[in-house]
Design a protein around this motif. Structure first.
Motif, PDB file in Angstrom:
ATOM      1  N   GLU A  48       8.927  37.667  42.753  1.00 31.37           N
ATOM      2  CA  GLU A  48      10.362  37.642  42.491  1.00 31.37           C
ATOM      3  C   GLU A  48      10.941  39.054  42.464  1.00 31.37           C
ATOM      4  O   GLU A  48      12.055  39.289  42.926  1.00 31.37           O
ATOM      5  N   LEU A  49      10.159  39.994  41.927  1.00 30.93           N
ATOM      6  CA  LEU A  49      10.615  41.385  41.877  1.00 30.93           C
ATOM      7  C   LEU A  49      10.777  41.956  43.286  1.00 30.93           C
ATOM      8  O   LEU A  49      11.767  42.635  43.588  1.00 30.93           O
ATOM      9  N   THR A  50       9.821  41.652  44.156  1.00 32.99           N
ATOM     10  CA  THR A  50       9.906  42.128  45.542  1.00 32.99           C
ATOM     11  C   THR A  50      11.125  41.542  46.238  1.00 32.99           C
ATOM     12  O   THR A  50      11.856  42.255  46.944  1.00 32.99           O
ATOM     13  N   ARG A  96      11.042  41.768  32.278  1.00 33.21           N
ATOM     14  CA  ARG A  96      11.817  41.246  31.154  1.00 33.21           C
ATOM     15  C   ARG A  96      13.290  41.647  31.274  1.00 33.21           C
ATOM     16  O   ARG A  96      14.181  40.814  31.107  1.00 33.21           O
ATOM     17  N   LYS A  97      13.555  42.923  31.582  1.00 30.61           N
ATOM     18  CA  LYS A  97      14.940  43.401  31.662  1.00 30.61           C
ATOM     19  C   LYS A  97      15.707  42.762  32.820  1.00 30.61           C
ATOM     20  O   LYS A  97      16.915  42.524  32.722  1.00 30.61           O
ATOM     21  N   LEU A  98      15.003  42.500  33.921  1.00 28.43           N
ATOM     22  CA  LEU A  98      15.663  41.904  35.087  1.00 28.43           C
ATOM     23  C   LEU A  98      15.597  40.378  35.075  1.00 28.43           C
ATOM     24  O   LEU A  98      16.087  39.730  36.000  1.00 28.43           O
ATOM     25  N   GLN A  99      14.953  39.834  34.047  1.00 30.00           N
ATOM     26  CA  GLN A  99      14.827  38.385  33.891  1.00 30.00           C
ATOM     27  C   GLN A  99      14.119  37.755  35.090  1.00 30.00           C
ATOM     28  O   GLN A  99      14.546  36.743  35.637  1.00 30.00           O
ATOM     29  N   LEU A 100      13.012  38.398  35.470  1.00 30.98           N
ATOM     30  CA  LEU A 100      12.175  37.903  36.559  1.00 30.98           C
ATOM     31  C   LEU A 100      10.822  37.517  35.985  1.00 30.98           C
ATOM     32  O   LEU A 100      10.445  37.969  34.899  1.00 30.98           O
ATOM     33  N   SER A 101      10.082  36.691  36.723  1.00 30.65           N
ATOM     34  CA  SER A 101       8.831  36.172  36.163  1.00 30.65           C
ATOM     35  C   SER A 101       7.578  36.595  36.923  1.00 30.65           C
ATOM     36  O   SER A 101       6.468  36.319  36.465  1.00 30.65           O
ATOM     37  N   SER A 102       7.724  37.257  38.074  1.00 30.53           N
ATOM     38  CA  SER A 102       6.535  37.603  38.854  1.00 30.53           C
ATOM     39  C   SER A 102       6.808  38.780  39.785  1.00 30.53           C
ATOM     40  O   SER A 102       7.972  39.143  40.027  1.00 30.53           O
ATOM     41  N   ARG A 113      18.479  43.773  47.510  1.00 30.00           N
ATOM     42  CA  ARG A 113      19.385  44.859  47.157  1.00 30.00           C
ATOM     43  C   ARG A 113      19.074  46.129  47.941  1.00 30.00           C
ATOM     44  O   ARG A 113      19.623  47.187  47.662  1.00 30.00           O
ATOM     45  N   ARG A 114      18.180  46.030  48.900  1.00 27.33           N
ATOM     46  CA  ARG A 114      17.792  47.156  49.767  1.00 27.33           C
ATOM     47  C   ARG A 114      17.329  48.356  48.960  1.00 27.33           C
ATOM     48  O   ARG A 114      17.698  49.500  49.220  1.00 27.33           O
ATOM     49  N   LEU A 115      16.488  48.086  47.982  1.00 28.99           N
ATOM     50  CA  LEU A 115      15.962  49.155  47.134  1.00 28.99           C
ATOM     51  C   LEU A 115      14.581  49.595  47.578  1.00 28.99           C
ATOM     52  O   LEU A 115      14.003  50.503  46.987  1.00 28.99           O
ATOM     53  N   ILE A 116      14.021  48.954  48.607  1.00 29.09           N
ATOM     54  CA  ILE A 116      12.688  49.315  49.096  1.00 29.09           C
ATOM     55  C   ILE A 116      12.734  49.528  50.591  1.00 29.09           C
ATOM     56  O   ILE A 116      13.687  49.198  51.244  1.00 29.09           O
ATOM     57  N   LEU A 175       7.692  50.921  43.636  1.00 27.30           N
ATOM     58  CA  LEU A 175       6.342  50.914  44.202  1.00 27.30           C
ATOM     59  C   LEU A 175       5.715  49.520  44.154  1.00 27.30           C
ATOM     60  O   LEU A 175       5.082  49.081  45.121  1.00 27.30           O
ATOM     61  N   ILE A 176       5.896  48.830  43.034  1.00 30.40           N
ATOM     62  CA  ILE A 176       5.374  47.462  42.924  1.00 30.40           C
ATOM     63  C   ILE A 176       6.034  46.565  43.966  1.00 30.40           C
ATOM     64  O   ILE A 176       5.376  45.756  44.634  1.00 30.40           O
ATOM     65  N   ALA A 177       7.327  46.712  44.142  1.00 28.14           N
ATOM     66  CA  ALA A 177       8.051  45.889  45.114  1.00 28.14           C
ATOM     67  C   ALA A 177       7.607  46.181  46.535  1.00 28.14           C
ATOM     68  O   ALA A 177       7.717  45.327  47.416  1.00 28.14           O
ATOM     69  N   ARG A 178       7.116  47.388  46.771  1.00 31.26           N
ATOM     70  CA  ARG A 178       6.622  47.756  48.100  1.00 31.26           C
ATOM     71  C   ARG A 178       5.191  47.282  48.339  1.00 31.26           C
ATOM     72  O   ARG A 178       4.627  47.512  49.404  1.00 31.26           O
TER      73      ARG A 178
END
Length: 213
Positions: A202-204, A193-199, A210-213, A163-166
């Motif tokens: 970056e998550l989006t 933290r688990k995906l080693q991303l900072s914002s 990876r076509r997850l959204i 949802l955040i990525a969307r």
């Protein structure tokens, strides 16, 4: 002609009732269940021709139901019926043994057609979801890498991540998942933290790649 024997597995009673009202005149609904354990018990007793099941449920989700029933009841076919249209859900449930995957905006007649086709061994997907499966076989989607990353996240964290990525705001995520904004913030921090991303940006990008959204 003998009606197909169908089981409905979903943790939302109102959704099960809606599906039942749409298909009960054409198929024989032999059982309903709201979680993995009740689904396995009911299906083992009733031995339905087709199990309609959600991907995300308490106790391990649709994949766990398939894994545990597929060996015991090889004649039973599984059709995923989910709100999720994410690539990892589609490919994961097909890997587990489902014959098809349709989303919950499907019409009653379309669902009945999908049930009938799955019952005779056909594979059934909407065009978008079929594309995920083809891409996976073609190597376009790096499924092994996706699975490894997603395995770090809990089921709730995956829901929040998607949802955040969307582009959902924290308040919108909280309303959608019936949790507090503070809980959303905690989940987002854990995901990053688990995906080693900072914002969020970056998550989006990570989810989109990876076509997850």
């Amino acid at each position: 002609m003998t009606k197909l024997r169908v089981a409905i597995v979903d943790d939302h009673a109102m959704f099960r009732a809606g599906v039942r009202s749409e298909i009960r005149d054409t198929v024989d609904i032999v059982s309903e269940a709201e979680d993995v354990e009740s689904a396995i018990a009911a299906s083992a007793e009733q031995k339905p021709d087709v199990v309609l099941l959600d991907v995300h449920m308490p106790g391990g989700g649709g994949m766990e139901v398939i894994r545990r029933l597929h060996v015991r009841q090889p004649a039973t076919k599984f059709l995923a019926l989910s709100v999720s249209d994410a690539a990892e859900d589609v490919i994961g449930i097909i890997r587990a043994g489902a014959r098809g995957y349709v989303t919950k905006n499907i019409s009653g007649p379309e669902l009945l057609d999908a049930i009938a086709r799955v019952a005779v061994g056909d594979a059934v997907f909407s065009p978008r979801l079929a594309g995920f499966v083809l891409d996976a076989f073609a190597g376009t989607i790096e499924i092994a890498h996706v699975d490894e990353d997603l395995d770090r996240l809990t089921e709730r964290e995956r829901e929040v991540m998607r949802l955040i990525a969307r582009g959902y705001a924290y308040k919108e995520v909280a309303k959608e998942l019936f949790i507090s904004v503070k809980t959303v913030e905690t989940h987002v921090s854990s995901v990053l933290r688990k995906l080693q991303l900072s914002s969020r940006h970056e998550l989006t990008r990570w989810a989109n790649d990876r076509r997850l959204i």
